[in-house]
Design a protein around this motif. Structure first.
Motif, mmCIF file in Angstrom:
data_model
loop_
_atom_site.group_PDB
_atom_site.id
_atom_site.type_symbol
_atom_site.label_atom_id
_atom_site.label_comp_id
_atom_site.label_asym_id
_atom_site.label_seq_id
_atom_site.Cartn_x
_atom_site.Cartn_y
_atom_site.Cartn_z
ATOM 1 N N PRO A 165 0.638 -1.238 -0.152
ATOM 2 C CA PRO A 165 0.023 0.051 0.093
ATOM 3 C C PRO A 165 0.931 1.106 0.138
ATOM 4 C CG PRO A 165 -0.878 -1.803 1.505
ATOM 5 C CD PRO A 165 0.466 -2.094 1.140
ATOM 6 N N VAL A 166 1.978 1.146 0.798
ATOM 7 C CA VAL A 166 2.761 2.426 0.766
ATOM 8 C C VAL A 166 3.609 2.654 -0.802
ATOM 9 C CG1 VAL A 166 4.892 3.517 1.743
ATOM 10 C CG2 VAL A 166 3.438 1.908 3.276
ATOM 11 N N LYS A 167 3.936 1.693 -1.414
ATOM 12 C CA LYS A 167 4.587 1.762 -2.827
ATOM 13 C C LYS A 167 3.563 2.320 -3.532
ATOM 14 C CE LYS A 167 7.625 -2.308 -1.969
ATOM 15 N NZ LYS A 167 8.042 -3.592 -2.369
ATOM 16 N N GLU A 168 2.413 1.788 -3.472
ATOM 17 C CA GLU A 168 1.101 2.218 -4.603
ATOM 18 C C GLU A 168 0.537 3.673 -4.212
ATOM 19 O OE1 GLU A 168 -1.540 -0.741 -4.247
ATOM 20 O OE2 GLU A 168 -0.263 -2.159 -5.009
ATOM 21 N N ALA A 169 0.831 4.269 -3.091
ATOM 22 C CA ALA A 169 0.060 5.253 -2.509
ATOM 23 C C ALA A 169 0.885 6.491 -3.231
ATOM 24 C CB ALA A 169 0.204 5.365 -1.130
ATOM 25 N N ALA A 170 0.129 7.708 -3.484
ATOM 26 C CA ALA A 170 0.471 8.925 -4.074
ATOM 27 C C ALA A 170 1.206 9.579 -2.934
ATOM 28 C CB ALA A 170 -0.549 9.680 -4.623
ATOM 29 N N TRP A 171 2.242 10.494 -3.274
ATOM 30 C CA TRP A 171 2.782 11.308 -2.141
ATOM 31 C C TRP A 171 1.669 12.236 -1.443
ATOM 32 C CZ3 TRP A 171 7.400 10.603 0.667
ATOM 33 C CH2 TRP A 171 8.091 9.701 -0.108
ATOM 34 N N PHE A 172 1.031 12.855 -2.116
ATOM 35 C CA PHE A 172 0.062 13.515 -1.636
ATOM 36 C C PHE A 172 -1.620 12.980 -2.075
ATOM 37 C CE2 PHE A 172 3.454 16.428 -2.405
ATOM 38 C CZ PHE A 172 3.469 16.986 -1.188
ATOM 39 N N ALA A 173 -2.368 12.842 -0.984
ATOM 40 C CA ALA A 173 -3.829 12.437 -1.065
ATOM 41 C C ALA A 173 -4.810 12.981 -0.331
ATOM 42 C CB ALA A 173 -3.632 10.708 -0.932
ATOM 43 N N MET A 174 -6.030 12.992 -0.712
ATOM 44 C CA MET A 174 -7.036 13.565 0.127
ATOM 45 C C MET A 174 -7.585 12.593 1.034
ATOM 46 S SD MET A 174 -7.759 16.655 -0.908
ATOM 47 C CE MET A 174 -9.500 17.024 -0.448
ATOM 48 N N PRO A 175 -7.710 13.058 2.223
ATOM 49 C CA PRO A 175 -8.434 11.988 3.170
ATOM 50 C C PRO A 175 -9.701 11.811 2.712
ATOM 51 C CG PRO A 175 -7.429 14.098 4.330
ATOM 52 C CD PRO A 175 -7.663 14.403 3.045
ATOM 53 N N THR A 176 -10.407 10.870 3.177
ATOM 54 C CA THR A 176 -11.930 10.228 3.001
ATOM 55 C C THR A 176 -12.855 11.006 3.781
ATOM 56 O OG1 THR A 176 -10.841 7.862 2.783
ATOM 57 C CG2 THR A 176 -13.265 8.129 2.874
ATOM 58 N N PHE A 177 -13.523 11.938 2.919
ATOM 59 C CA PHE A 177 -14.428 12.972 3.487
ATOM 60 C C PHE A 177 -15.773 12.348 3.447
ATOM 61 C CE2 PHE A 177 -11.331 16.007 2.235
ATOM 62 C CZ PHE A 177 -11.081 16.622 3.548
ATOM 63 N N LEU A 178 -16.538 12.157 4.303
ATOM 64 C CA LEU A 178 -17.840 11.787 4.378
ATOM 65 C C LEU A 178 -18.917 12.984 4.581
ATOM 66 C CD1 LEU A 178 -17.513 8.762 6.771
ATOM 67 C CD2 LEU A 178 -17.879 8.734 4.276
ATOM 68 N N ILE A 179 -19.472 13.298 3.621
ATOM 69 C CA ILE A 179 -20.297 14.604 3.554
ATOM 70 C C ILE A 179 -21.934 14.215 3.577
ATOM 71 C CG2 ILE A 179 -21.161 16.681 2.584
ATOM 72 C CD1 ILE A 179 -17.948 16.512 3.218
ATOM 73 N N PRO A 180 -22.760 14.764 4.418
ATOM 74 C CA PRO A 180 -24.155 14.371 4.471
ATOM 75 C C PRO A 180 -24.703 14.687 3.451
ATOM 76 C CG PRO A 180 -23.675 16.201 6.061
ATOM 77 C CD PRO A 180 -22.381 15.473 5.658
ATOM 78 N N GLY A 181 -25.637 13.912 2.905
ATOM 79 C CA GLY A 181 -26.337 14.228 1.761
ATOM 80 C C GLY A 181 -25.597 13.676 0.418
ATOM 81 N N VAL A 182 -24.330 13.639 0.487
ATOM 82 C CA VAL A 182 -23.343 13.362 -0.501
ATOM 83 C C VAL A 182 -23.053 11.805 -0.496
ATOM 84 C CG1 VAL A 182 -21.260 13.991 -1.882
ATOM 85 C CG2 VAL A 182 -22.750 15.785 -0.866
ATOM 86 N N ASP A 183 -22.549 11.556 0.610
ATOM 87 C CA ASP A 183 -21.835 10.226 0.586
ATOM 88 C C ASP A 183 -22.578 9.409 1.506
ATOM 89 O OD1 ASP A 183 -19.309 10.663 -0.361
ATOM 90 O OD2 ASP A 183 -18.963 12.242 1.027
ATOM 91 N N TYR A 184 -23.616 9.927 2.201
ATOM 92 C CA TYR A 184 -24.630 9.064 2.841
ATOM 93 C C TYR A 184 -25.842 9.830 3.141
ATOM 94 C CZ TYR A 184 -23.029 11.841 7.120
ATOM 95 O OH TYR A 184 -22.748 12.931 7.792
ATOM 96 N N GLU A 185 -27.136 9.422 3.428
ATOM 97 C CA GLU A 185 -28.491 10.038 3.342
ATOM 98 C C GLU A 185 -28.530 10.333 5.101
ATOM 99 O OE1 GLU A 185 -31.784 7.635 2.421
ATOM 100 O OE2 GLU A 185 -31.215 7.153 0.464
ATOM 101 N N LEU A 186 -28.985 11.510 5.207
ATOM 102 C CA LEU A 186 -28.914 12.104 6.712
ATOM 103 C C LEU A 186 -30.261 11.605 7.055
ATOM 104 C CD1 LEU A 186 -27.427 13.901 8.500
ATOM 105 C CD2 LEU A 186 -28.672 15.740 7.870
ATOM 106 N N ASN A 187 -30.287 10.329 7.365
ATOM 107 C CA ASN A 187 -31.394 9.515 8.080
ATOM 108 C C ASN A 187 -31.179 9.571 9.467
ATOM 109 O OD1 ASN A 187 -33.749 8.278 8.223
ATOM 110 N ND2 ASN A 187 -32.970 6.028 7.775
ATOM 111 N N VAL A 188 -31.678 10.237 10.191
ATOM 112 C CA VAL A 188 -31.726 10.232 11.902
ATOM 113 C C VAL A 188 -32.794 9.285 12.433
ATOM 114 C CG1 VAL A 188 -31.789 11.535 13.937
ATOM 115 C CG2 VAL A 188 -30.985 12.582 12.014
ATOM 116 N N THR A 189 -32.242 8.289 13.128
ATOM 117 C CA THR A 189 -32.835 7.275 13.658
ATOM 118 C C THR A 189 -32.700 7.220 15.343
ATOM 119 O OG1 THR A 189 -31.245 5.365 13.535
ATOM 120 C CG2 THR A 189 -32.767 5.999 11.547
ATOM 121 N N THR A 190 -34.109 6.708 15.719
ATOM 122 C CA THR A 190 -33.779 6.653 17.453
ATOM 123 C C THR A 190 -32.759 5.691 17.801
ATOM 124 O OG1 THR A 190 -35.483 5.049 17.228
ATOM 125 C CG2 THR A 190 -36.145 7.142 17.728
ATOM 126 N N THR A 191 -32.301 4.663 16.992
ATOM 127 C CA THR A 191 -31.490 3.665 17.276
ATOM 128 C C THR A 191 -29.896 4.322 17.503
ATOM 129 O OG1 THR A 191 -32.454 1.696 16.427
ATOM 130 C CG2 THR A 191 -30.527 1.572 16.658
#
Length: 445
Positions: free
Chosen positions: A225-251
């Motif tokens: 994984p280190v050999k294949e990785a780029a020197w600079f890379a974006m962290p994995t962002f998780l944006i509500p409404g884009v990467d997941y549904e903003l579904n608030v549940t009681t659980t």
């Protein structure tokens, strides 16, 4: 021995001091901050980035008076795993659920901060006395014991299922991996107990380094994984409404929100200890409402972009006590450094190669320390177990929490530590003989 600060709160260090002292704080928090996302299947890069962002938010809200660093909170490990789930590779299946819960936690912090601003804080201390908080802390630590041991000594291998003819993942004991866990654990203990000054303040990071070197020597580290990785890379962002549904549940809310019973108490304890280190009363100035709001807003913003919940870090308070460098500029510098490192792809890839056994070895110590800190609170608060009321409350919290008792009503589920915390608060309020002066335990001497 002199207690005069080398650099006080608002003193500016030189450029060389700023760089070296900032990285010292970065190293102190690094191991814990990246360990939490590794355990719950999130991206360590986003955890580093949001720790820096949350720290700067905290500094702004507290008017640059409180030199505290915010990192990933261990108290939320079990709730995050519960609501997000983990696949066979240890990656969160529904990370958006954890982010929704963390945003809810941030909102609760804000509400509590607002109430404290208007009414004072003693009501909170009466609601969360040591007889409730201490056993819940023990539950958090012991509830993770099985996870730590499994990580330390078992590996996942694929075997043929003769009944179905398909390959399936199976847990198997591996002495080689367990030896890496034990070396990591031993190294962390040695640095914590036998070393002095700055080395004793970051046993987690140093233990991880020693365990990693040993793992490389015995051939259980994969550098692809280190050999294949780029020197600079974006962290994995998780944006509500884009990467997941903003579904608030009681659980989700039921699993995550009760944890604030512990984390708010932890926050208050850190503010008191930090105040004693730097000889200031942070409960009064800038006020508990501001520090809680800073913590909560940092957690909320962190969750908005995919980071785990945040908390002030005892490791960095330890660095302050050892070095007597209290400068807010140094804390700010550590936050900026963490944000920059989060974009170095090679560094993040290297972190991803840390064997699960090494993380398990350090987790044995960390989760044990969490549980032991609950016992310590019992002792320091002088909880009287000759009093049947105290015995009942502690006993019920421990068994319900560690036994993972659950209430399931349709789609609503609450259990384990969250349920035990709520029942503990209820018992403390309902049972006769409550100590009305319990809040005094948290006051400055």
């Amino acid at each position: 021995m002199s207690t005069k600060p080398v650099l006080d709160i608002n003193e500016k260090p030189s450029i060389v001091q700023l760089i070296t002292l900032s990285f010292q704080h970065l190293f102190a928090m690094f191991g814990s901050t990246i360990l939490v996302p590794k355990l719950v299947g999130l991206d360590p890069g986003i955890a580093l980035l949001t720790s820096g962002i949350a720290t700067i938010i905290f500094l702004l809200i507290t008017q640059f008076k409180v030199p505290a660093y915010l990192g990933s909170s261990f108290a939320f490990i079990t709730p995050i795993i519960t609501v997000a789930g983990l696949d066979n590779a240890g990656v969160a299946i529904n990370p958006g659920n954890a982010m929704i819960g963390a945003m809810g936690v941030g909102i609760i912090y804000g509400i509590v901060a607002l109430v404290i601003w208007k009414t004072g804080y003693k009501w909170l201390m009466a609601l969360l006395p040591p007889i409730v908080v201490a056993p819940v802390i023990i539950v958090i630590g012991l509830g993770l014991a099985g996870t730590a041991v499994d990580m330390a000594m078992n590996i996942t291998v694929q075997q043929l299922d003769e009944a179905t003819g398909q390959m399936m993942d199976v847990k198997m004991y591996s002495f080689k991996h367990f030896s890496a866990a034990l070396v990591t654990l031993l190294a962390a203990i040695v640095f914590n107990v036998y070393f002095k000054n700055i080395l004793s303040a970051m046993p987690i990071l140093l233990g991880l380094i020693i365990g990693y070197i040993y793992s490389v020597a015995i051939g259980i580290v994969n550098f692809e994984p280190v050999k294949e990785a780029a020197w600079f890379a974006m962290p994995t962002f998780l944006i509500p409404g884009v990467d997941y549904e903003l579904n608030v549940t009681t659980t989700i809310l039921a699993a995550m929100l009760p944890v604030v019973i512990v984390t708010i108490s932890e926050h208050i304890g850190h503010q008191l200890v930090l105040g004693k280190v730097v000889e200031r009363n942070y409960i009064k100035d800038p006020g508990l409402h501001r520090s809680l709001l800073g913590d909560g807003l940092g957690t909320f913003v962190s969750a908005l972009i995919g980071g785990p919940p945040k908390t002030t870090y005892g490791e960095n308070i330890g660095v302050l006590a050892i070095t007597r460098v209290y400068s807010i500029y140094v804390i700010f510098g550590a936050a900026v450094a963490a944000m920059l490192i989060a974009f170095f792809g090679k560094v993040m890839a290297l972190i991803s190669t840390i064997p699960t056994a090494v993380l398990g070895g350090i987790s044995i110590l960390l989760f044990g320390i969490i549980a032991s800190s609950g016992l310590r609170m019992f002792v320091e608060s002088r909880v009287d177990f000759g009093n049947n009321r105290n015995m009942v409350i502690a006993s019920v919290i421990l068994i319900i929490g560690i036994g993972n008792a659950q209430i399931v009503l349709g789609d609503f589920t609450i259990g384990g530590m969250a349920l035990s915390a709520l029942i503990g608060v209820a018992l403390n309020l309902i049972l006769p003989g409550r100590d009305k002066g319990a809040g005094d335990l948290y006051e400055h001497e």
